[in-house]
Design a protein around this motif. Sequence first.
Motif, PDB file in Angstrom:
ATOM      1  N   ARG A   1       0.852  -1.181   0.000  1.00  7.57           N
ATOM      2  CA  ARG A   1       0.000   0.000   0.000  1.00  7.57           C
ATOM      3  C   ARG A   1       0.893   1.238   0.000  1.00  7.57           C
ATOM      4  N   PHE A   2       0.732   2.074  -1.001  1.00 11.70           N
ATOM      5  CA  PHE A   2       1.578   3.250  -1.149  1.00 11.70           C
ATOM      6  C   PHE A   2       0.742   4.504  -0.939  1.00 11.70           C
ATOM      7  N   GLN A   3       1.253   5.387  -0.110  1.00 13.90           N
ATOM      8  CA  GLN A   3       0.560   6.637   0.169  1.00 13.90           C
ATOM      9  C   GLN A   3       1.343   7.805  -0.406  1.00 13.90           C
ATOM     10  N   MET A   4       0.664   8.615  -1.209  1.00 10.94           N
ATOM     11  CA  MET A   4       1.252   9.802  -1.799  1.00 10.94           C
ATOM     12  C   MET A   4       0.514  11.034  -1.277  1.00 10.94           C
ATOM     13  N   THR A   5       1.227  12.005  -0.777  1.00 10.29           N
ATOM     14  CA  THR A   5       0.585  13.195  -0.230  1.00 10.29           C
ATOM     15  C   THR A   5       0.916  14.422  -1.075  1.00 10.29           C
ATOM     16  N   ARG A   6       0.052  15.426  -0.951  1.00  9.55           N
ATOM     17  CA  ARG A   6       0.203  16.630  -1.754  1.00  9.55           C
ATOM     18  C   ARG A   6       1.557  17.299  -1.533  1.00  9.55           C
ATOM     19  N   ASN A   7       2.051  17.892  -2.576  1.00  9.95           N
ATOM     20  CA  ASN A   7       3.255  18.722  -2.521  1.00  9.95           C
ATOM     21  C   ASN A   7       2.809  20.134  -2.141  1.00  9.95           C
ATOM     22  N   PRO A   8       3.124  20.610  -0.939  1.00  9.37           N
ATOM     23  CA  PRO A   8       2.622  21.916  -0.512  1.00  9.37           C
ATOM     24  C   PRO A   8       3.248  23.090  -1.247  1.00  9.37           C
ATOM     25  N   PHE A   9       4.262  22.819  -2.087  1.00 11.02           N
ATOM     26  CA  PHE A   9       4.928  23.882  -2.844  1.00 11.02           C
ATOM     27  C   PHE A   9       4.648  23.765  -4.348  1.00 11.02           C
ATOM     28  N   PHE A  10       3.597  23.020  -4.702  1.00 11.03           N
ATOM     29  CA  PHE A  10       3.278  22.817  -6.121  1.00 11.03           C
ATOM     30  C   PHE A  10       2.977  24.148  -6.799  1.00 11.03           C
ATOM     31  N   HIS A  11       3.331  24.239  -8.079  1.00 10.85           N
ATOM     32  CA  HIS A  11       3.356  25.530  -8.776  1.00 10.85           C
ATOM     33  C   HIS A  11       2.062  25.906  -9.486  1.00 10.85           C
ATOM     34  N   ARG A  12       1.046  25.047  -9.463  1.00  9.75           N
ATOM     35  CA  ARG A  12      -0.201  25.366 -10.162  1.00  9.75           C
ATOM     36  C   ARG A  12      -1.279  25.803  -9.170  1.00  9.75           C
ATOM     37  N   VAL A  13      -2.111  26.766  -9.589  1.00  6.90           N
ATOM     38  CA  VAL A  13      -3.268  27.192  -8.793  1.00  6.90           C
ATOM     39  C   VAL A  13      -4.456  27.346  -9.732  1.00  6.90           C
ATOM     40  N   ASP A  14      -5.670  27.249  -9.174  1.00  2.91           N
ATOM     41  CA  ASP A  14      -6.834  27.455 -10.033  1.00  2.91           C
ATOM     42  C   ASP A  14      -7.186  28.938 -10.103  1.00  2.91           C
TER      43      ASP A  14
END
Length: 635
Positions: A265-278
């Motif tokens: 079971r692999f858990q991937m969490t959000r990148n808090p420094f991601f460069h895209r915004v809505d």
Amino acid sequence: MNRLLGSAITFAAVMWATTASALTLIETSTLDRTHNVSTLPPVAERVPGEPLIVDMNAKGRTPGVHGGDLNTLVGRAKDSRLINVWGYARLVGFDENFELQPDILKDVDVEDGRIFTFHLREGHKWSDGAPFTAEDFRYYFEDIILNEDLTPSGMPGYLKVGDAEPTFEVIDETTVRFSWSVPNPSFLTELAKARPPFIYRPAHYLKQFHAKYGDEAEIAKLVEENKARSWASLHNKRDDMYNGRNLELPTLQPWAIVDEGANQRFQMTRNPFFHRVDGEGRQLPYIDRIIMSVTDGRLVAAKTRAGESDLQARNLAFSDITVLKQGEIEHGYKTALWPIAKASHITLYPNLNVTDPVWRELIQDARFRKALSHSIDRKMINNALYFRLGVPSNNTVLETSPLFDPMYRDMHTAFDVGAANAILDQLGLTERRSDGVRLLPDGRPLEIIVETFGESAEHIDVLELIKETWAEAGVALFPKPSQRDNVRRRAYSGELLMSIFEGFNNGVPTPVMSPAHLAPTNHVDLSWAAWGDHYESSGKDGIAPDMDVAAQLLDLYSKWQVSSDNGERERIWKEMLEIHASEMLTIGIVSKLRQPVAISPKLRNVPLEGIYGWDPGAQFGIHRMDEFWIDPSVQ
């Protein structure tokens, strides 16, 4: 608007903008589910000064809300690396119309198709908060590629145009330049691949393992602890941008693997420094976590039907559609049917590099390959397994490609056992056993072992139908399930006679996309792995091609690489496609099938009509998974 490679590719920012003026950023309300928020700066300091702003309305999507976990199923632990495919953050990437767009990069300037100036986003950060700057490109080029301990094979093929290698320059902290003496038409499209060449690295992290920068004693200690052969071996192990097995390695993707779950079971969490915004100021991705659960690939359809996956295409086949449709009412999910971008749904790959001299002479004879093709009843296979929804076809481009010609699709595909028998007689294979199986010149029976990756019952079903009609031509077929890595190893060593797998990944190319897969340029190609290795290593490894057609394809590819004229590139593409069709180098079966995609009722912004492919497409990648969101009102 930047015009790239003459007029071949254009960056059109219709749905994406890069300015943050008058945009009020909204803090991620569920950030505390995945991170200690006390250790993170506010969102205005986490995103670049000029983030990539996604206009959801222009894309026909609804702005979402933050939160939730997306569960999906994978057939093996290695598939956890798909998070770096589906996340599809690339320097430049394809949109859903297969047009290149700036993504990680703010902009690209191209001069004469050979000078590429990359402009980074001011304030862009890695997932650990460290600045992403020109130093990360310099470190990769000068301290990894040009370091013989780390890259003993020298300049990688994707940075070479023939013998021409690039010049690299740092212009300033957010600007770098790659220059060639000749045009490099495949450079940007290479960067947009599902598995791209990561031409940058988190220098701030990797320098601690590099002999030039790190503490000698500390490196020696780590080498011993990790049972590595040298500092270079240790560095290469920690430098794992695609596979994602080094959980400490910072990323620029929307999610990062944080928990391996004992390979189940692999858990991937959000990148808090991601460069895209809505467009409303919410930082992407919307979804907090992606959970990949490893299960037997044969059980994925049943588990999806039982509602155990929120988004599923991996390990689902066309034959699973009936099962999936039966579960829709009970569990509320929808089964979308996306066109598959592969050239042929299933293809036979004769190994032109087989080492057995008798088999090598036969398989390298185009007449033999054509006889095998004419002995396949593609219509019967389409009717029996695909409900007549596919199209009998060679392994070639689809109708949606501007390069399509029906001749490429239909040549030598007619079911004609009489013609096949006549061809085999002309080849001198006239002696037969008592059961009708022909004999090779040395007296051995004409028995072809076709190896599969052991991952798809569908491939075995296809082979069983081919077996029936090949027998009418005096050819015996024996399916042999194996492991993917083992099949590729045997293809390279020349032990493999023939294999079955998907057709070419890119069935929808344009002239500016690379035709490298049509020539022996890759060591993992099932048709000519040893020739491909010879090309990749500049003649140091592998075997030089001993077929005129292979040399001809390599020459055409070399001409495409240095061309700056779109018309010439199209002509080269078509000549290579015609050679493949006329020579039957691979034997396609059926094309234009659909990929079932099961979509949870709580999941929003997933298109019901998408396209499913590896390159181009990155499966879910071009549909931008970071824009998918979970509706909290749906339970």
